[in-house]
Write an enzyme that holds these catalytic residues in place. Structure first.
Site, PDB file in Angstrom:
ATOM      1  N   HIS A  70      -0.822  -9.908   8.237  1.00  0.00           N
ATOM      2  CA  HIS A  70       0.540  -9.864   8.175  1.00  0.00           C
ATOM      3  C   HIS A  70       1.127 -10.001   9.693  1.00  0.00           C
ATOM      4  O   HIS A  70       2.244  -9.589   9.861  1.00  0.00           O
ATOM      5  CB  HIS A  70       0.996  -8.723   7.625  1.00  0.00           C
ATOM      6  CG  HIS A  70       0.808  -8.779   6.007  1.00  0.00           C
ATOM      7  ND1 HIS A  70       0.872  -7.691   5.145  1.00  0.00           N
ATOM      8  CD2 HIS A  70       0.535  -9.944   5.146  1.00  0.00           C
ATOM      9  CE1 HIS A  70       0.627  -8.048   3.949  1.00  0.00           C
ATOM     10  NE2 HIS A  70       0.435  -9.317   3.801  1.00  0.00           N
TER      11      HIS A  70
ATOM     12  N   ASN B 139      -1.996  -4.357   8.495  1.00  0.00           N
ATOM     13  CA  ASN B 139      -1.429  -3.571   9.438  1.00  0.00           C
ATOM     14  C   ASN B 139      -0.930  -4.540  10.680  1.00  0.00           C
ATOM     15  O   ASN B 139      -1.698  -5.320  11.123  1.00  0.00           O
ATOM     16  CB  ASN B 139      -1.906  -2.385   9.921  1.00  0.00           C
ATOM     17  CG  ASN B 139      -2.155  -1.319   8.846  1.00  0.00           C
ATOM     18  OD1 ASN B 139      -1.609  -1.299   7.522  1.00  0.00           O
ATOM     19  ND2 ASN B 139      -2.915  -0.423   8.817  1.00  0.00           N
ATOM     20  N   VAL B 140       0.221  -4.170  11.279  1.00  0.00           N
ATOM     21  CA  VAL B 140       0.677  -4.930  12.307  1.00  0.00           C
ATOM     22  C   VAL B 140       0.789  -4.237  13.616  1.00  0.00           C
ATOM     23  O   VAL B 140       1.382  -4.576  14.585  1.00  0.00           O
ATOM     24  CB  VAL B 140       2.299  -5.315  12.126  1.00  0.00           C
ATOM     25  CG1 VAL B 140       2.145  -6.386  10.738  1.00  0.00           C
ATOM     26  CG2 VAL B 140       3.130  -4.278  11.818  1.00  0.00           C
TER      27      VAL B 140
ATOM     28  N   CYS C  61       9.928 -23.565  17.507  1.00  0.00           N
ATOM     29  CA  CYS C  61       8.840 -24.460  18.116  1.00  0.00           C
ATOM     30  C   CYS C  61       7.756 -23.662  18.029  1.00  0.00           C
ATOM     31  O   CYS C  61       6.564 -24.508  18.295  1.00  0.00           O
ATOM     32  CB  CYS C  61       9.062 -24.949  19.655  1.00  0.00           C
ATOM     33  SG  CYS C  61       8.919 -23.609  20.741  1.00  0.00           S
TER      34      CYS C  61
ATOM     35  N   THR D 199      -3.980   1.360   1.236  1.00  0.00           N
ATOM     36  CA  THR D 199      -3.002   0.392   0.865  1.00  0.00           C
ATOM     37  C   THR D 199      -2.638   0.671  -0.596  1.00  0.00           C
ATOM     38  O   THR D 199      -3.744   1.021  -1.566  1.00  0.00           O
ATOM     39  CB  THR D 199      -3.650  -1.110   0.953  1.00  0.00           C
ATOM     40  OG1 THR D 199      -2.508  -1.979   0.425  1.00  0.00           O
ATOM     41  CG2 THR D 199      -5.078  -1.425   0.234  1.00  0.00           C
TER      42      THR D 199
ATOM     43  N   ASN E 124      -7.660   6.852  -0.965  1.00  0.00           N
ATOM     44  CA  ASN E 124      -5.989   6.628  -1.102  1.00  0.00           C
ATOM     45  C   ASN E 124      -5.701   8.010  -1.914  1.00  0.00           C
ATOM     46  O   ASN E 124      -6.434   8.351  -2.773  1.00  0.00           O
ATOM     47  CB  ASN E 124      -5.541   5.571  -1.953  1.00  0.00           C
ATOM     48  CG  ASN E 124      -4.227   5.411  -1.735  1.00  0.00           C
ATOM     49  OD1 ASN E 124      -3.439   6.361  -1.776  1.00  0.00           O
ATOM     50  ND2 ASN E 124      -3.746   4.212  -1.660  1.00  0.00           N
TER      51      ASN E 124
HETATM   52  C1  BJW Z   1      -2.666   6.705   2.471  1.00  0.00           C
HETATM   53  C2  BJW Z   1      -2.191   7.913   3.558  1.00  0.00           C
HETATM   54  C3  BJW Z   1      -3.360   8.618   4.080  1.00  0.00           C
HETATM   55  C4  BJW Z   1      -0.424   7.200   2.384  1.00  0.00           C
HETATM   56  N1  BJW Z   1      -4.552   8.034   3.984  1.00  0.00           N
HETATM   57  N2  BJW Z   1      -3.768   6.703   2.362  1.00  0.00           N
HETATM   58  C5  BJW Z   1       1.866 -12.396  -7.001  1.00  0.00           C
HETATM   59  C6  BJW Z   1       2.415 -11.809  -7.921  1.00  0.00           C
HETATM   60  C7  BJW Z   1       3.596 -11.224  -7.672  1.00  0.00           C
HETATM   61  C8  BJW Z   1       4.393 -11.651  -6.335  1.00  0.00           C
HETATM   62  C9  BJW Z   1       3.650 -12.321  -5.642  1.00  0.00           C
HETATM   63  C10 BJW Z   1       2.407 -12.746  -5.786  1.00  0.00           C
HETATM   64  N3  BJW Z   1       2.371 -13.686  -4.560  1.00  0.00           N
HETATM   65  C11 BJW Z   1       3.351 -13.799  -3.707  1.00  0.00           C
HETATM   66  C12 BJW Z   1       3.929 -12.923  -4.252  1.00  0.00           C
HETATM   67  C13 BJW Z   1       5.497 -12.592  -3.307  1.00  0.00           C
HETATM   68  C14 BJW Z   1       5.094 -11.486  -2.407  1.00  0.00           C
HETATM   69  C15 BJW Z   1       4.698 -10.087  -3.068  1.00  0.00           C
HETATM   70  O1  BJW Z   1       3.378  -9.754  -2.971  1.00  0.00           O
HETATM   71  N4  BJW Z   1       5.584  -9.612  -3.514  1.00  0.00           N
HETATM   72  C16 BJW Z   1       5.185  -8.032  -4.231  1.00  0.00           C
HETATM   73  C17 BJW Z   1       6.161  -7.097  -3.819  1.00  0.00           C
HETATM   74  C18 BJW Z   1       5.371  -8.258  -5.626  1.00  0.00           C
HETATM   75  N5  BJW Z   1       4.230 -11.793  -1.287  1.00  0.00           N
HETATM   76  C19 BJW Z   1       4.692 -12.623  -0.245  1.00  0.00           C
HETATM   77  O2  BJW Z   1       5.690 -13.015  -0.250  1.00  0.00           O
HETATM   78  C20 BJW Z   1       3.701 -13.180   0.568  1.00  0.00           C
HETATM   79  N6  BJW Z   1       3.714 -14.416   0.917  1.00  0.00           N
HETATM   80  C21 BJW Z   1       3.379 -15.327  -0.056  1.00  0.00           C
HETATM   81  O3  BJW Z   1       3.034 -14.998  -1.101  1.00  0.00           O
HETATM   82  O4  BJW Z   1       3.617 -16.724   0.368  1.00  0.00           O
HETATM   83  C22 BJW Z   1       3.380 -17.671  -0.465  1.00  0.00           C
HETATM   84  C23 BJW Z   1       3.975 -18.969  -0.255  1.00  0.00           C
HETATM   85  C24 BJW Z   1       3.424 -20.307  -0.442  1.00  0.00           C
HETATM   86  C25 BJW Z   1       3.791 -21.398  -0.050  1.00  0.00           C
HETATM   87  C26 BJW Z   1       4.897 -21.279   0.934  1.00  0.00           C
HETATM   88  C27 BJW Z   1       5.474 -20.246   1.337  1.00  0.00           C
HETATM   89  C28 BJW Z   1       4.832 -19.050   0.874  1.00  0.00           C
HETATM   90  C29 BJW Z   1       3.907 -12.364   2.063  1.00  0.00           C
HETATM   91  C30 BJW Z   1       3.836 -10.838   2.060  1.00  0.00           C
HETATM   92  C31 BJW Z   1       4.256 -10.262   3.404  1.00  0.00           C
HETATM   93  C32 BJW Z   1       4.317  -9.001   3.469  1.00  0.00           C
HETATM   94  N7  BJW Z   1       4.941  -8.153   4.558  1.00  0.00           N
HETATM   95  C33 BJW Z   1       4.919  -6.813   4.832  1.00  0.00           C
HETATM   96  C34 BJW Z   1       5.833  -6.865   6.389  1.00  0.00           C
HETATM   97  C35 BJW Z   1       5.228  -7.122   7.499  1.00  0.00           C
HETATM   98  C36 BJW Z   1       6.005  -6.770   8.645  1.00  0.00           C
HETATM   99  C37 BJW Z   1       6.477  -5.452   8.848  1.00  0.00           C
HETATM  100  O5  BJW Z   1       5.481  -4.513   9.187  1.00  0.00           O
HETATM  101  O6  BJW Z   1       7.709  -5.182   8.871  1.00  0.00           O
HETATM  102  O7  BJW Z   1       3.631  -6.249   5.086  1.00  0.00           O
HETATM  103  S1  BJW Z   1       5.774  -5.945   3.437  1.00  0.00           S
HETATM  104  C38 BJW Z   1       4.549  -4.504   3.873  1.00  0.00           C
HETATM  105  O8  BJW Z   1       3.842  -4.414   2.689  1.00  0.00           O
HETATM  106  C39 BJW Z   1       3.746  -4.930   4.869  1.00  0.00           C
HETATM  107  C40 BJW Z   1       2.464  -4.416   4.366  1.00  0.00           C
HETATM  108  O9  BJW Z   1       1.300  -4.959   5.224  1.00  0.00           O
HETATM  109  C41 BJW Z   1       2.219  -4.733   2.998  1.00  0.00           C
HETATM  110  C42 BJW Z   1       1.352  -4.081   2.501  1.00  0.00           C
HETATM  111  O10 BJW Z   1       1.926  -2.542   2.278  1.00  0.00           O
HETATM  112  P1  BJW Z   1       0.682  -1.360   2.439  1.00  0.00           P
HETATM  113  O11 BJW Z   1       0.138  -1.595   3.663  1.00  0.00           O
HETATM  114  O12 BJW Z   1      -0.253  -1.405   0.944  1.00  0.00           O
HETATM  115  O13 BJW Z   1       1.375  -0.147   2.331  1.00  0.00           O
HETATM  116  P2  BJW Z   1       2.021   0.724   1.295  1.00  0.00           P
HETATM  117  O14 BJW Z   1       3.215   1.536   1.978  1.00  0.00           O
HETATM  118  O15 BJW Z   1       2.627  -0.182   0.098  1.00  0.00           O
HETATM  119  O16 BJW Z   1       0.956   1.637   0.746  1.00  0.00           O
HETATM  120  C43 BJW Z   1       0.478   2.714   1.443  1.00  0.00           C
HETATM  121  C44 BJW Z   1      -0.540   3.354   0.679  1.00  0.00           C
HETATM  122  O17 BJW Z   1      -1.334   4.236   1.650  1.00  0.00           O
HETATM  123  C45 BJW Z   1       0.019   4.207  -0.442  1.00  0.00           C
HETATM  124  O18 BJW Z   1      -0.967   3.897  -1.412  1.00  0.00           O
HETATM  125  C46 BJW Z   1      -0.201   5.588  -0.147  1.00  0.00           C
HETATM  126  O19 BJW Z   1      -0.598   6.438  -1.192  1.00  0.00           O
HETATM  127  C47 BJW Z   1      -1.356   5.763   1.153  1.00  0.00           C
HETATM  128  N8  BJW Z   1      -1.310   6.534   1.891  1.00  0.00           N
HETATM  129  N9  BJW Z   1      -1.021   8.137   3.122  1.00  0.00           N
HETATM  130  C48 BJW Z   1      -4.763   7.118   3.082  1.00  0.00           C
HETATM  131  N10 BJW Z   1      -3.108   9.599   4.937  1.00  0.00           N
HETATM  132 ZN    ZN Z   2      11.110 -22.637  20.686  1.00  0.00          ZN
END
Ligand code: BJW
Ligand code: ZN
Length: 253
Positions: free
Chosen positions: A121, A104-105, A132, A192, A217
């Site tokens: 993140h 989370n952010v 820079c 998550t 979850n």
């Molecule tokens: C409840 C509830 C309640 C509801 N109580 N629960 C391997 C395989 C496939 C793809 C990839 C891989 N490795 C990398 C990738 C690519 C990509 C990726 O993962 N893609 C997938 C979608 C397939 N990953 C990346 O690009 C990452 N970087 C990377 O791999 O770099 C490699 C690299 C190497 C060398 C050079 C350069 C790069 C970066 C990922 C960045 C994610 N960013 C975000 C946005 C952040 C900024 C913003 O907030 O705007 O992060 S995306 C978004 O998803 C955010 C979150 O942190 C992240 C995860 O989501 P989260 O927290 O799980 O939320 P939800 O909504 O998905 O789930 C909520 C859950 O809560 C649900 O299950 C509900 O049921 C539950 N819930 N109410 C408890 N009351």
């Molecule tokens: Zn700068």
């Protein structure tokens, strides 16, 4: 009805290193929208996060992206930690080596207090120059320029200090998370979807290392079937109850 069976009570009693790994669901009960999953609250509305939270989107539509993060920053600032955040603050007091690792952010874990929080993140609370790397508070950046990314002295543009798709996670934070996941006894996963990597891979790291994995979850995830315990309740309901039980187990041991 206790949440923990005898076997898990024993694991909790003996645990020294414990990690809580969290996602957007733990802030849902603070009124902040999640990214994926059902409900009209879906943060990204008509968009998929993979299409919006990218460096390309910022290059193409810097003003739109900047205003959108400005709005999310204000929502996070106005939100309050909920019972899930407060329970996790207590989690940190229970084990000799605790760590909260969050995707989370929104800064709500930190505002709830407790121990160390590792942000995988980034944060909405800061802006970073895309050229820079200079970092300033988002508050300051928005006051200077609410509608478009402000320019840095170096000529670059300030952007939100979050991690977009295709970007590396902050190295020190990710290394620390992997290290703790690979040697913890107990790994709590809350709110998550476990779909975004490499963060979601931490659950496998902990499970492979033999940690007891407890998931909270309301919906099943890709990991649920492999968890030692999967509580299908909201974090705000389940975490205070779980923590109360863990506190009792630790008091007795
Ligand atoms: C409840 C509830 C309640 C509801 N109580 N629960 C391997 C395989 C496939 C793809 C990839 C891989 N490795 C990398 C990738 C690519 C990509 C990726 O993962 N893609 C997938 C979608 C397939 N990953 C990346 O690009 C990452 N970087 C990377 O791999 O770099 C490699 C690299 C190497 C060398 C050079 C350069 C790069 C970066 C990922 C960045 C994610 N960013 C975000 C946005 C952040 C900024 C913003 O907030 O705007 O992060 S995306 C978004 O998803 C955010 C979150 O942190 C992240 C995860 O989501 P989260 O927290 O799980 O939320 P939800 O909504 O998905 O789930 C909520 C859950 O809560 C649900 O299950 C509900 O049921 C539950 N819930 N109410 C408890 N009351
Ligand atoms: Zn700068």
């Amino acid at each position: 009805m206790p949440l923990l069976d005898d076997r898990l009570r024993e694991r909790v009693a003996r645990a020294e290193r414990a990690v809580a790994f969290t996602g957007a669901g733990v802030s849902a009960e603070s009124g902040l929208a999640t990214f994926r999953g059902g409900g009209q609250d879906a943060l990204w509305g008509r968009f998929r996060p993979e299409e919006v939270a990218t460096p390309e989107a910022f290059r193409r539509h810097p003003e739109r992206v900047w205003r959108w993060y400005g709005e999310r920053f204000r929502q996070a600032r106005a939100a309050e930690p909920n019972p899930a955040h407060r329970a996790l603050a207590r989690f940190s007091a229970l084990f000799p080596f605790p760590l909260v690792v969050t995707q989370n952010v929104d800064g709500l874990h930190q505002r709830a207090g407790g121990g160390e929080v590792v942000e995988l993140h980034g944060t909405l609370a800061a802006a970073r120059c895309d050229a820079c790397g200079e970092t300033i508070e988002m508050e300051t950046a928005l006051a200077r320029s609410p509608d478009r990314p402000p320019a840095c002295r170096c000529g670059g543009l300030f952007r939100p200090a979050v991690v977009w798709f295709g970007e590396r996670l902050p190295e020190a934070a990710f290394e620390r998370a992997v290290e703790e996941a690979s040697r913890c006894d107990l790994f709590l996963v809350a709110g998550t979807s476990a779909t975004v990597f490499p963060a979601a891979g931490l659950i496998d790291v902990a499970a492979a290392a033999g940690a007891a994995v407890i998931e909270i979850n309301p919906e099943a995830t890709a990991f649920s079937a492999r968890a030692d315990l999967s509580l299908r309740r909201t974090a705000g309901e389940a975490l205070p109850a779980l923590l109360a039980e863990m506190e009792e187990v630790r008091r007795r041991s």
